[in-house]
Design an enzyme around this catalytic site. Structure first.
Site, short mmCIF file in Angstrom:
data_model
loop_
_atom_site.label_atom_id
_atom_site.label_comp_id
_atom_site.label_asym_id
_atom_site.label_seq_id
_atom_site.Cartn_x
_atom_site.Cartn_y
_atom_site.Cartn_z
N GLU A 35 10.78 0.88 -23.93
CA GLU A 35 12.13 1.42 -23.76
C GLU A 35 12.80 0.92 -22.48
O GLU A 35 13.38 1.70 -21.72
CB GLU A 35 12.08 2.95 -23.85
CG GLU A 35 11.52 3.41 -25.18
CD GLU A 35 11.59 4.91 -25.40
OE1 GLU A 35 12.25 5.60 -24.62
OE2 GLU A 35 10.97 5.38 -26.37
N PRO A 86 14.55 3.84 -14.29
CA PRO A 86 15.21 5.14 -14.40
C PRO A 86 15.19 5.67 -15.83
O PRO A 86 15.42 4.93 -16.78
CB PRO A 86 16.64 4.86 -13.93
CG PRO A 86 16.79 3.38 -13.89
CD PRO A 86 15.43 2.79 -13.80
N GLU A 96 6.31 16.02 -32.85
CA GLU A 96 6.19 15.46 -31.50
C GLU A 96 4.75 15.71 -31.07
O GLU A 96 4.35 16.86 -30.93
CB GLU A 96 7.19 16.11 -30.55
CG GLU A 96 7.02 15.74 -29.08
CD GLU A 96 7.06 14.23 -28.84
OE1 GLU A 96 8.12 13.62 -29.07
OE2 GLU A 96 6.04 13.66 -28.41
N HIS A 124 8.32 7.37 -33.17
CA HIS A 124 8.99 7.06 -31.90
C HIS A 124 7.91 6.88 -30.84
O HIS A 124 6.80 7.39 -30.99
CB HIS A 124 9.97 8.17 -31.53
CG HIS A 124 11.29 7.99 -32.22
ND1 HIS A 124 12.50 8.12 -31.57
CD2 HIS A 124 11.58 7.65 -33.49
CE1 HIS A 124 13.47 7.87 -32.43
NE2 HIS A 124 12.95 7.60 -33.61
N GLU A 127 10.94 3.54 -33.55
CA GLU A 127 11.79 3.33 -32.39
C GLU A 127 11.27 2.07 -31.69
O GLU A 127 11.41 0.98 -32.22
CB GLU A 127 11.74 4.58 -31.51
CG GLU A 127 12.78 4.58 -30.41
CD GLU A 127 12.57 5.73 -29.44
OE1 GLU A 127 13.57 6.34 -29.03
OE2 GLU A 127 11.43 6.02 -29.07
N GLU A 165 19.60 7.39 -27.63
CA GLU A 165 19.38 8.58 -26.81
C GLU A 165 19.57 8.31 -25.31
O GLU A 165 19.99 9.20 -24.57
CB GLU A 165 17.99 9.16 -27.07
CG GLU A 165 16.86 8.21 -26.70
CD GLU A 165 15.48 8.70 -27.15
OE1 GLU A 165 15.39 9.31 -28.23
OE2 GLU A 165 14.51 8.46 -26.43
C1 NOJ Z 1 11.74 10.95 -27.94
C2 NOJ Z 1 12.36 10.49 -29.19
O1 NOJ Z 1 12.76 9.14 -29.10
C3 NOJ Z 1 13.55 11.38 -29.48
O2 NOJ Z 1 14.24 10.91 -30.61
C4 NOJ Z 1 13.06 12.78 -29.67
O3 NOJ Z 1 14.17 13.62 -29.85
C5 NOJ Z 1 12.26 13.25 -28.47
N1 NOJ Z 1 11.28 12.30 -28.12
C6 NOJ Z 1 11.58 14.58 -28.74
O4 NOJ Z 1 10.54 14.41 -29.64
CA CA Z 2 12.18 7.51 -27.24
#
Ligand code: NOJ
Ligand code: CA
Length: 706
Positions: free
Chosen positions: A176, A196, A419, A487, A506, A512
């Site tokens: 990222e 950052p 998650e 992700h 991702e 985001e």
């Molecule tokens: C990082 C993910 O890229 C994002 O899409 C997600 O909302 C958050 N983690 C929480 O799981």
């Molecule tokens: Ca992410």
């Protein structure tokens, strides 16, 4: 000793070369334009060379391995046998950027053996395609040795100039990062440590991630990546900025103290070099997919391309939260509601129904709901995240059965969210129950996440142990007919051909970051680099579609694109699942939302009409089934005029085009939402002049007039 080595090396270099006579160990692509050659020095050191016509793409580059408890594999090799063959097939993608894929290559297998004890054997497979070359190693059985520990792979890529390079640091835990554009000599990955907005980075040395894409001074495009990454560590490329050389640097495990452990025999992932004269050909190349094994899952009609909304963006822009405000009861290890709910929890039954109503009204198929299950109170910032998340227990204000029932009744599918907070062992323990719950509820896809440092300590997102975890999750999900969108994933290496439930991922700086990154978000050029780098690996869950670009709840952030650019992302970025990420209230009464409703997600054909890396890109895609075409273009911070030709359309047909474009006032900073929507008739011989303003773009839907 030293002197003779220098002479031998010199000999090898003068004999080899793209203008030299080809040896027996040379392989040409079907169109004869690409060539790869294996070279053996007099002391049996291995190297290779890659040419495009008479241009050297990769100059003589050595191949070697450092092993544990064994001599390195580096010299003393002789050829036992080499064989050449050709292959051609056309295969079908169950979902994809095109339906039919031509897989046409020549292959050379070189069987090698050391000429001194222990006389180990090594095979190298080379493939030459019209869009690039690839090779992989095969380690064969050794007497008395059942497994092999690789301490490092030393595959070199000797570049032939100080190419312009689009790169991100070879972080062992994250992809990222923002892309950098520098000459090879200017690559400085270390300066990105603790970038950052990135909570966890591990940049070990001056290395880059793949795909890394370069342009030579003669305008040739080269991209290095890997294909079929399974049971092996992810490869980064260490950069020698003075010798203009890259060398594989596998992601390691401090816990295990090595890079890769495998039982013998085994094959490594492919090392790939895509070669293109026109930048857009990189995007059209299917080399990475072709190097993977055919579909192992059989009928995958349960994997469904779709657009989706989500209880998601509102958390990223601080309008709501994932957590509910529960307390972990240390004794029982259970989350308890002590009446301290803060009232900002977003994944409530009521809010879900609001999204379902909107999605159903607008014909958006999916709805992702994040923050539905217990554990979010401790998902980041805690060392011990083991056992914290539970993938079957909803928060008290979320009635999962009712939400699923309500959605089904309205033709909307709920997308599950898991998650893992990078506690893969906790996840693995619960996978069966979690997927079984999904199956019972009729939920066919999951978005998984791996935020944070991996537990156990010493493992990394891209180490072999995690590569195997991601793979296990994918295969386990397939048993339950579940598609996975990971992700913080391992990078895509074309495995979606073999496991078509790997629907997207991702693995880049997504939308985001625009909501919260302290550096002000992704710059306007982001996608015109991503399209030629990360996107070569496979589908991207970028989550496009922000309409309220000014982000009122985030005074220090704003999206650095125009609205027309946001629309274009649905065509430019390839993913069979595309999010309409903004809130329902921000789409209400917005004429531009029509494009999101109409745009396809599964394609018959893809054509990259124009593009230069880091500047702009224009892509046209034909939707499967309908014959409708969609065109999207994005530019960087510079305005640009595009002259569009529609020669990709069928000749005798007339199309109704709806054109969404920047107005003369549009600007990503000053006036991002200014947009013109216009209808006109278009035929294959039509032309259209379109101006993309600063940070702008355009999107066109073309529907056949019956
Ligand atoms: C990082 C993910 O890229 C994002 O899409 C997600 O909302 C958050 N983690 C929480 O799981
Ligand atoms: Ca992410």
């Amino acid at each position: 000793m030293r002197k003779s080595r220098v002479i031998i090396l010199f000999l090898a270099i003068v004999v080899a070369g793209c203008k030299a006579k080809q040896s027996e160990l040379t392989l040409l692509s079907p169109d004869s334009q690409n060539r790869v050659e294996l070279l053996l020095s007099q002391t049996g050191e291995l190297s290779y060379l890659v040419c495009h016509n008479d241009k050297t793409i990769i100059d003589t580059s050595s191949l070697a391995f450092e092993l544990k408890d064994q001599k390195p594999l580096i010299s003393g090799f002789e050829v036992v046998k080499s064989s050449h063959s050709s292959f051609s097939e056309t295969w079908e993608l169950p979902w994809g950027e095109q339906r039919e894929v031509v897989n046409n290559y020549n292959e050379m297998v070189v069987e090698l053996k050391e000429n001194t004890t222990p006389k180990r054997r090594l095979n190298i497979y080379f493939r030459a395609y019209d869009d690039g070359v690839a090779f992989r190693y095969e380690f064969l059985a050794q007497k008395g040795v059942d497994s092999l520990i690789i301490m490092e792979e030393n595959t070199k890529f000797q570049l032939t100039g100080d190419h312009t390079t689009w790169w991100i640091p070879g972080d062992w835990d994250s992809y990222e990062h923002l892309y950098n554009t520098t000459p090879v000599s200017g690559i400085d990955a270390m300066k990105h440590n603790n970038a950052p907005g990135l909570g966890f980075t591990n940049i070990m040395d001056n290395a880059v991630h793949t795909p890394v894409t370069m342009r030579t001074t003669e305008g040739l495009h080269i991209s290095i990546h890997e294909a079929a990454l399974m049971d092996y560590a992810g490869m980064t490329l260490k950069v020698d900025t003075s010798a203009l050389k890259m060398t594989s640097r596998l992601v390691g495990s401090e816990r295990l103290g090595y890079k890769v452990k495998r039982g013998l025999p085994f094959k490594t992932p492919w090392r790939t070099i895509q070669i293109a004269e026109r930048a857009g050909e990189l995007i059209e190349s299917r080399l990475i997919l072709n190097l993977n094994e055919p579909n192992k899952l059989g009928d995958v009609s349960w994997v469904k391309p779709m657009k989706y909304m989500g209880i998601w963006w509102e958390m990223h822009i601080d309008k709501g939260s994932w957590d509910y405000g529960m307390t972990l009861d240390e004794k029982s290890g259970k989350w308890v509601d002590t009446g301290k709910a803060h009232g900002r929890h977003a994944a409530t039954t009521e809010n879900a129904k609001r999204y379902i109503d909107f999605a159903s009204k607008k014909g958006i198929k999916g709805l992702l709901i994040e923050g539905w299950n217990t554990g979010w109170e401790r998902w980041t910032g805690f060392e011990d995240r083991e056992g914290i998340f539970d993938f079957v227990t909803p928060y008290p204000d979320y009635d999962i059965e009712e939400v699923v029932r309500y959605a089904k009744e309205r033709g909307v599918e709920i997308i599950m969210h898991h998650e893992t907070s990078s506690a893969p062992r906790t996840y693995e323990k619960q996978m069966d129950t979690a997927y079984a719950l999904m199956q019972r509820l009729g939920i066919g896809s999951v978005k998984s996440g791996y935020v944070g440092r991996i537990i156990p300590k010493g493992e990394h997102h891209h180490s072999q142990w995690m590569v195997n975890h991601y793979q296990r999750a994918l295969e386990k999900a397939a048993e339950y007919k579940i598609a996975v969108n990971a992700h913080e994933p391992i990078k895509a290496t074309g495995l979606r051909r073999t496991y078509p439930n790997a629907i997207s991922r991702e693995g880049l700086r997504g939308q985001e970051f625009n909501a919260w990154s302290p550096d002000g978000g992704n710059p306007p050029e982001h996608i015109s680099i991503v399209a030629f780098t990360r996107m070569l690996a496979g589908p991207i869950d970028f989550t496009p579609g922000v309409f309220e670009i000014s982000l009122p709840t985030k005074p220090n952030n704003q999206i650095n694109t125009t609205l027309a650019h946001q629309l274009a992302l649905y065509v430019v970025i390839y993913s069979p699942i595309q999010m309409a990420c903004d809130l329902p209230e921000n789409y209400e009464n917005q004429p531009a939302f029509q494009f999101i409703q109409e745009v396809g997600v599964d394609w018959e054909r893809t054509r990259v009409l124009e593009g230069e890396i880091g500047d702009f890109v224009v892509i046209a895609r034909e939707e499967r089934g309908s014959g409708n075409w969609f065109v999207g273009g994005v530019t960087d911070e510079n305005a640009r005029e595009i002259n569009l030709d529609f020669d990709f359309l069928e000749e005798d047909k007339s199309y109704l085009a709806t054109i969404y474009r920047d107005t003369p006032k549009s600007h990503f900073k000053q006036n991002p939402t200014s947009i013109d929507i216009e209808e006109r008739e278009i035929r294959s011989n039509s032309t259209l002049n379109i101006t993309m303003n600063e940070g702008g773009g355009f999107a066109i839907s073309l529907k056949e007039k019956k």
